[in-house]
Design an enzyme around this catalytic site. Structure first.
Site, PDB file in Angstrom:
ATOM      1  N   HIS A  16       1.178  -1.134   0.016  1.00 43.15           N
ATOM      2  CA  HIS A  16      -0.299   0.090  -0.061  1.00 43.15           C
ATOM      3  C   HIS A  16       1.034   0.799  -0.095  1.00 43.15           C
ATOM      4  CE1 HIS A  16       0.919  -0.566   3.912  1.00 43.15           C
ATOM      5  NE2 HIS A  16       0.726   0.779   4.761  1.00 43.15           N
ATOM      6  N   ASP A  33       0.101   5.154   2.325  1.00 46.92           N
ATOM      7  CA  ASP A  33      -0.470   4.808   3.485  1.00 46.92           C
ATOM      8  C   ASP A  33      -1.529   5.828   3.101  1.00 46.92           C
ATOM      9  OD1 ASP A  33       1.340   4.343   5.108  1.00 46.92           O
ATOM     10  OD2 ASP A  33       2.452   5.446   5.270  1.00 46.92           O
ATOM     11  N   HIS A  54       4.662  -0.035   0.219  1.00 47.28           N
ATOM     12  CA  HIS A  54       5.583  -0.898   1.112  1.00 47.28           C
ATOM     13  C   HIS A  54       4.767  -1.517   1.939  1.00 47.28           C
ATOM     14  CE1 HIS A  54       3.415   3.110   3.233  1.00 47.28           C
ATOM     15  NE2 HIS A  54       3.477   2.157   4.247  1.00 47.28           N
ATOM     16  N   ARG A  88       4.842   6.716  13.977  1.00 54.60           N
ATOM     17  CA  ARG A  88       4.756   7.221  12.920  1.00 54.60           C
ATOM     18  C   ARG A  88       3.754   8.415  12.300  1.00 54.60           C
ATOM     19  NH1 ARG A  88       1.047   4.591   7.993  1.00 54.60           N
ATOM     20  NH2 ARG A  88      -0.228   6.529   8.442  1.00 54.60           N
TER      21      ARG A  88
END
Ligand SMILES: O=C(O)CCC(=O)C(=O)O
Length: 288
Positions: free
Chosen positions: A106, A108, A254, A270
Site C-alpha cells: 500500500h 499511506d 510498502h 509514525r
C-alpha cells in the site's frame, strides 16, 4: 559536519549519515535531505533516540502533518500526529488493533482524499529478528511497463479500501474504520508533483477499477501489484531500535511483512505528512 548519503539498494533507498535530530536541522542540511528524499524515495536515519516532540518537529520540515482523523482508534491520545504501530496490548488486556498495520502492499492514506506525501516511522522496540518492511519503487515499475500497457492504464482509477489484511481485529474497530473511510477512487498512474515523473499508484487495497467489476479488474490488479513488487524494484528494511525511516508515498509502496515472533514487542510510531488532495469517493454500484 556535512551529511552523507549512502544508497541502500539498487532499486531505492539511502541511509543518511551525520544528522542528529535532537537539534533543529539547518536549512542547508534540510536541502540535502529533501533532495535525497526526492532522489531515493526512502531514507534511513539510524540511532535517533529522539522524543516524540523531536520526531514531530523534524517531520514538520516535510509539510503539514496529518492528525489521523481517519484512524482515531490508532493515534496517540496526547499527540494526534503520531500513529501507533504496535503489538502492545490495550489497557484492558485485549490485543492491539494496529498490530497488523501495513501487512498489504500500500501507499499511506490512499483510501482518503488527502493521500500521504510522506511518512516518518520511528522504531522504539523491535524483535531481535524479523518484522521487516519492504519498499517498492513505483517509478521504475511504471517505466518498465510496455507502451501499450501504459496506454491501457492511463485514465484508470483504482478503488482503494481501508481494510486491514488479517481478520481478528475488534468488531468495533472494523465498524468505525468502515464508517470513517468509504472507498476512494484514485488514479492508477499519478504524476509526482515535485519531480514530474509518473509512478504507479496501486496496491493490495485496490479491489477493482472504477466502472469495472471486481472479476474484470482482478487479473490486471494482480499483474500490476506483482510486477511492481518484483525483487528488482524492492528494498527490504531490517529494523534496529532508534531507526527513523522516511518514505515518499507518491512514488513508493510498502508492506510490513509480519515475519516475527509475536511474543516479542514491536513498537513503532509514525507521523504522516499530508499530500495534495487526490481522488473522489467511489460510487459503489453494480460495477464496483
Ligand atoms: O510496521 C511496519 O513495518 C510498517 C507499517 C506501515 O505499513 C505503515 O505505517 O504504513
Amino acid at each position: 559536519m556535512a551529511i552523507e548519503c549512502r544508497p541502500l539498494s539498487f532499486a531505492l533507498g539511502a541511509e543518511i549519515l551525520g544528522l542528529d535530530l535532537h537539534f533543529p536541522i539547518s536549512d542547508s542540511d534540510w536541502e540535502s535531505v529533501h533532495q535525497a528524499f526526492l532522489q531515493y524515495g526512502v531514507l534511513l536515519i539510524r540511532g535517533q533516540s529522539i522524543s516524540r516532540e523531536q520526531h514531530i518537529a523534524f517531520s514538520r520540515r516535510f509539510g503539514d502533518l496529518d492528525e489521523h482523523k481517519s484512524l482515531p482508534m490508532d493515534r496517540n491520545a496526547t499527540f494526534p500526529e503520531l500513529l501507533m504501530v504496535t503489538n502492545d496490548q490495550k489497557p484492558d488486556g485485549s490485543p492491539s488493533n494496529s498490530r497488523y498495520t501495513g501487512q498489504m502492499w500500500h501507499s499511506d492514506m490512499s483510501f482518503t482524499l488527502a493521500p500521504a506525501l510522506g511518512s516518518l516511522l520511528r522504531a522504539v522496540e523491535v524483535p531481535p529478528v524479523g518484522g521487516d518492511t519492504l519498499f517498492a519503487n513505483m517509478y521504475v515499475a511504471y517505466d518498465a511497463l510496455s507502451e501499450r500497457m501504459k496506454q491501457m492504464i492511463e485514465g484508470l482509477n483504482g478503488i482503494h479500501h481501508s481494510e486491514r489484511k488479517n481478520s481478528g481485529l475488534s468488531t468495533s474497530w472494523e465498524k468505525e474504520n468502515q464508517r470513517l473511510n468509504p472507498p476512494v477512487a484514485q488514479p492508477v498512474v499519478r504524476v509526482h508533483p515535485e519531480t514530474g515523473r509518473k509512478a504507479l499508484y496501486i496496491g493490495e487495497k485496490v479491489k477493482c477499477f472504477e466502472g469495472m467489476t471486481p472479476e474484470e479488474s482482478k487479473p490486471l490488479i494482480d499483474f500490476l501489484v506483482g510486477h511492481a513488487t518484483r525483487p528488482h524494484f524492492v528494498y527490504r528494511h531490517s529494523w534496529q531500535p532508534k531507526d527513523l525511516l522516511i518514505w515518499d508515498n507518491r512514488c513508493t509502496a510498502h508492506l510490513a511483512l509480519g515475519d516475527y515472533d509475536p511474543r516479542y514487542r514491536r513498537h513503532l510510531e509514525r507521523t504522516t505528512v499530508l499530500g495534495t488532495p487526490s481522488g473522489h469517493i467511489a460510487e459503489i454500484g453494480a460495477a464496483a
